[in-house]
Design a protein around this motif. Structure first.
Motif, PDB file in Angstrom:
ATOM      1  N   ILE A 180       0.833  -1.207   0.000  1.00  0.00           N
ATOM      2  CA  ILE A 180       0.000   0.000   0.000  1.00  0.00           C
ATOM      3  C   ILE A 180       0.867   1.257   0.000  1.00  0.00           C
ATOM      4  O   ILE A 180       0.588   2.228  -0.705  1.00  0.00           O
ATOM      5  CB  ILE A 180      -0.952  -0.016   1.220  1.00  0.00           C
ATOM      6  CG1 ILE A 180      -2.031  -1.075   1.019  1.00  0.00           C
ATOM      7  CG2 ILE A 180      -1.596   1.354   1.425  1.00  0.00           C
ATOM      8  CD1 ILE A 180      -2.885  -1.307   2.242  1.00  0.00           C
ATOM      9  N   LEU A 181       1.936   1.241   0.805  1.00  0.00           N
ATOM     10  CA  LEU A 181       2.834   2.393   0.845  1.00  0.00           C
ATOM     11  C   LEU A 181       3.448   2.669  -0.531  1.00  0.00           C
ATOM     12  O   LEU A 181       3.461   3.805  -1.015  1.00  0.00           O
ATOM     13  CB  LEU A 181       3.948   2.153   1.861  1.00  0.00           C
ATOM     14  CG  LEU A 181       3.685   2.528   3.310  1.00  0.00           C
ATOM     15  CD1 LEU A 181       4.858   2.099   4.175  1.00  0.00           C
ATOM     16  CD2 LEU A 181       3.443   4.016   3.463  1.00  0.00           C
ATOM     17  N   VAL A 182       3.939   1.615  -1.167  1.00  0.00           N
ATOM     18  CA  VAL A 182       4.603   1.777  -2.457  1.00  0.00           C
ATOM     19  C   VAL A 182       3.598   2.197  -3.528  1.00  0.00           C
ATOM     20  O   VAL A 182       3.850   3.131  -4.314  1.00  0.00           O
ATOM     21  CB  VAL A 182       5.322   0.477  -2.859  1.00  0.00           C
ATOM     22  CG1 VAL A 182       5.826   0.560  -4.292  1.00  0.00           C
ATOM     23  CG2 VAL A 182       6.476   0.202  -1.912  1.00  0.00           C
TER      24      VAL A 182
ATOM     25  N   VAL B  53      15.712  -2.906   3.741  1.00  0.00           N
ATOM     26  CA  VAL B  53      14.813  -2.521   4.818  1.00  0.00           C
ATOM     27  C   VAL B  53      14.778  -1.026   5.120  1.00  0.00           C
ATOM     28  O   VAL B  53      13.770  -0.533   5.660  1.00  0.00           O
ATOM     29  CB  VAL B  53      15.172  -3.290   6.117  1.00  0.00           C
ATOM     30  CG1 VAL B  53      15.003  -4.786   5.909  1.00  0.00           C
ATOM     31  CG2 VAL B  53      16.585  -2.983   6.573  1.00  0.00           C
ATOM     32  N   PHE B  54      15.848  -0.293   4.768  1.00  0.00           N
ATOM     33  CA  PHE B  54      15.842   1.119   5.167  1.00  0.00           C
ATOM     34  C   PHE B  54      14.970   2.002   4.280  1.00  0.00           C
ATOM     35  O   PHE B  54      14.289   2.891   4.804  1.00  0.00           O
ATOM     36  CB  PHE B  54      17.264   1.670   5.248  1.00  0.00           C
ATOM     37  CG  PHE B  54      17.332   2.976   5.997  1.00  0.00           C
ATOM     38  CD1 PHE B  54      16.998   3.031   7.334  1.00  0.00           C
ATOM     39  CD2 PHE B  54      17.701   4.149   5.367  1.00  0.00           C
ATOM     40  CE1 PHE B  54      17.035   4.230   8.040  1.00  0.00           C
ATOM     41  CE2 PHE B  54      17.747   5.352   6.057  1.00  0.00           C
ATOM     42  CZ  PHE B  54      17.402   5.391   7.401  1.00  0.00           C
TER      43      PHE B  54
ATOM     44  N   LEU C  64      10.276   5.718   3.840  1.00  0.00           N
ATOM     45  CA  LEU C  64       8.963   5.977   3.241  1.00  0.00           C
ATOM     46  C   LEU C  64       7.889   6.042   4.311  1.00  0.00           C
ATOM     47  O   LEU C  64       6.996   6.901   4.271  1.00  0.00           O
ATOM     48  CB  LEU C  64       8.639   4.886   2.213  1.00  0.00           C
ATOM     49  CG  LEU C  64       7.351   5.060   1.409  1.00  0.00           C
ATOM     50  CD1 LEU C  64       7.383   6.349   0.604  1.00  0.00           C
ATOM     51  CD2 LEU C  64       7.138   3.856   0.491  1.00  0.00           C
ATOM     52  N   THR C  65       7.966   5.157   5.291  1.00  0.00           N
ATOM     53  CA  THR C  65       7.009   5.176   6.406  1.00  0.00           C
ATOM     54  C   THR C  65       7.149   6.455   7.209  1.00  0.00           C
ATOM     55  O   THR C  65       6.154   7.072   7.609  1.00  0.00           O
ATOM     56  CB  THR C  65       7.244   3.956   7.319  1.00  0.00           C
ATOM     57  OG1 THR C  65       7.112   2.758   6.552  1.00  0.00           O
ATOM     58  CG2 THR C  65       6.236   3.938   8.467  1.00  0.00           C
ATOM     59  N   ALA C  66       8.391   6.872   7.438  1.00  0.00           N
ATOM     60  CA  ALA C  66       8.633   8.083   8.225  1.00  0.00           C
ATOM     61  C   ALA C  66       8.122   9.334   7.528  1.00  0.00           C
ATOM     62  O   ALA C  66       7.915  10.370   8.164  1.00  0.00           O
ATOM     63  CB  ALA C  66      10.130   8.226   8.515  1.00  0.00           C
TER      64      ALA C  66
ATOM     65  N   GLU D 279      11.753   4.406  13.493  1.00  0.00           N
ATOM     66  CA  GLU D 279      12.295   3.382  14.391  1.00  0.00           C
ATOM     67  C   GLU D 279      11.442   2.116  14.346  1.00  0.00           C
ATOM     68  O   GLU D 279      11.970   0.999  14.239  1.00  0.00           O
ATOM     69  CB  GLU D 279      12.361   3.917  15.824  1.00  0.00           C
ATOM     70  CG  GLU D 279      13.503   4.881  16.077  1.00  0.00           C
ATOM     71  CD  GLU D 279      13.302   6.231  15.395  1.00  0.00           C
ATOM     72  OE1 GLU D 279      14.294   6.862  14.994  1.00  0.00           O
ATOM     73  OE2 GLU D 279      12.128   6.652  15.263  1.00  0.00           O
ATOM     74  N   GLY D 280      10.125   2.285  14.408  1.00  0.00           N
ATOM     75  CA  GLY D 280       9.245   1.115  14.366  1.00  0.00           C
ATOM     76  C   GLY D 280       9.375   0.352  13.069  1.00  0.00           C
ATOM     77  O   GLY D 280       9.435  -0.891  13.054  1.00  0.00           O
ATOM     78  N   ALA D 281       9.422   1.082  11.947  1.00  0.00           N
ATOM     79  CA  ALA D 281       9.527   0.433  10.641  1.00  0.00           C
ATOM     80  C   ALA D 281      10.864  -0.289  10.493  1.00  0.00           C
ATOM     81  O   ALA D 281      10.928  -1.386   9.910  1.00  0.00           O
ATOM     82  CB  ALA D 281       9.356   1.466   9.531  1.00  0.00           C
TER      83      ALA D 281
END
Length: 332
Positions: free
Chosen positions: A157-159, A242-243, A248-250, A263-265
């Motif tokens: 969904i993010l991508v 992973v980074f 992207l989440t941040a 941090e959570g992601a």
């Protein structure tokens, strides 16, 4: 600061602090602290150098975007503009973000407000595209390793959300003339036109495409160096998986500069590739601190060239808040 801005800032701070508290509750703080040694200090020094290289690359990319719009800008001015933005994003205790400060400084440099806004946004768009491409490249591997289908769906969904935003931006110039002539739509169509001008430039496009990947590759390298310094001999490509999704989440605007979300992601991402969560947390916190220090260094460098010195930062905050928000460039 208006009451509404205070409420929004307080909510974002609460999200950041709440997420960090939840993550820290599951980590052995003593063991984490014991990992901080001379190797971490060396990695931190290397990180500051790499983040300064990142700023230099961002300045070069913005100059290319400006050149496509026939607005040449000396490299030192573009570089200082980027450094000011870094300070606003990471280290300035204000709701006036780095983009607003860069817009204000671009206006001081003689750029029309509309043009400064559009070129800064287009520059950001290409950087965002680089991040999305890296996320897309690693998505199949992460999705295959995620035992919980919700994790894979969240990444997808993010991508897809990021790609959809980019496609909408590029498609705006194709709207019927009856829509593009409306006052509320014209600024966004102009933004789309600016993006297409860069895409259609044979001279500017290749270096822009290279420079849109550079900052994210440097970010990955910074985290990789911290992981090595903390005793985790992870391959570079593992961190590259992973980074980017963590960054992207941040970018979701619900926290202060991505603190807590990143941090959570990253803890989740490290778990997917078999790396310890406490190292993930330490890497993310160290990366965040490095970004803040880079912002402070940027502020110091920016003020050296300003006749008012440090007082110019206070003036920047006040004047940036008064800039018009309309992105039409009637003065261009």
């Amino acid at each position: 600061m208006s009451p509404r801005a205070l409420v929004v800032t307080a909510l974002k701070a609460a999200v950041s602090l709440g997420l960090l508290a939840i993550i820290l509750a599951g980590v052995d703080i003593g063991a984490l602290w014991a990992r901080l040694d001379a190797d971490v200090a060396l990695a931190a020094a290397a990180a500051l150098v790499l983040l300064q290289v990142q700023a230099a690359g961002a300045a070069a990319r913005w100059r290319l975007v400006l050149a496509v719009h026939d607005r040449p800008l000396p490299y030192p001015a573009a570089w200082r503009n980027v450094l000011l933005g870094l300070f606003g994003n990471q280290a300035m205790p204000s709701t006036i973000g780095g983009d607003a400060l860069r817009l204000w400084n671009g206006w001081r440099l003689g750029l029309p407000i509309g043009l400064a806004t559009r070129t800064l946004v287009v520059d950001r768009v290409f950087s965002f595209l680089g991040l999305i491409l890296l996320c897309v490249a690693g998505l199949p591997v992460l999705a295959a390793r995620a035992e919980d289908p919700l994790v894979a769906r969240g990444l997808l969904i993010l991508v897809l959300g990021g790609l959809a935003c980019l496609l909408v931006l590029l498609a705006l110039r194709l709207l019927p003339s009856g829509l593009t002539g409306r006052a509320a739509v014209r600024p966004f169509v102009a933004l789309s036109d600016s993006a297409w001008r860069v895409l259609g430039s044979r001279r500017a496009l290749p270096p822009v495409l290279g420079l849109m990947l550079l900052p994210h590759l440097l970010d990955i390298t910074v985290v990789w160096l911290y992981a090595l310094a903390l005793g985790v001999a992870a391959p570079w490509w593992t961190i590259a998986l992973v980074f980017p999704p963590a960054i992207l989440t941040a970018a979701v605007p619900v926290s202060i500069a991505g603190w807590g979300l990143r941090e959570g992601a990253l803890v989740l991402g490290f778990s997917l590739v078999g790396l310890p969560g406490d190292v993930a947390l330490a890497c993310s916190l160290l990366y965040g601190v490095s970004a803040v220090v880079t912002g402070l260094i940027g502020a110091a460098i920016w003020t050296v060239g300003d006749r008012d010195g440090l007082a110019s930062l206070g003036r920047a905050r006040r004047e940036a808040a008064t800039l018009p928000t309309d992105t039409e460039e009637s003065a261009d």
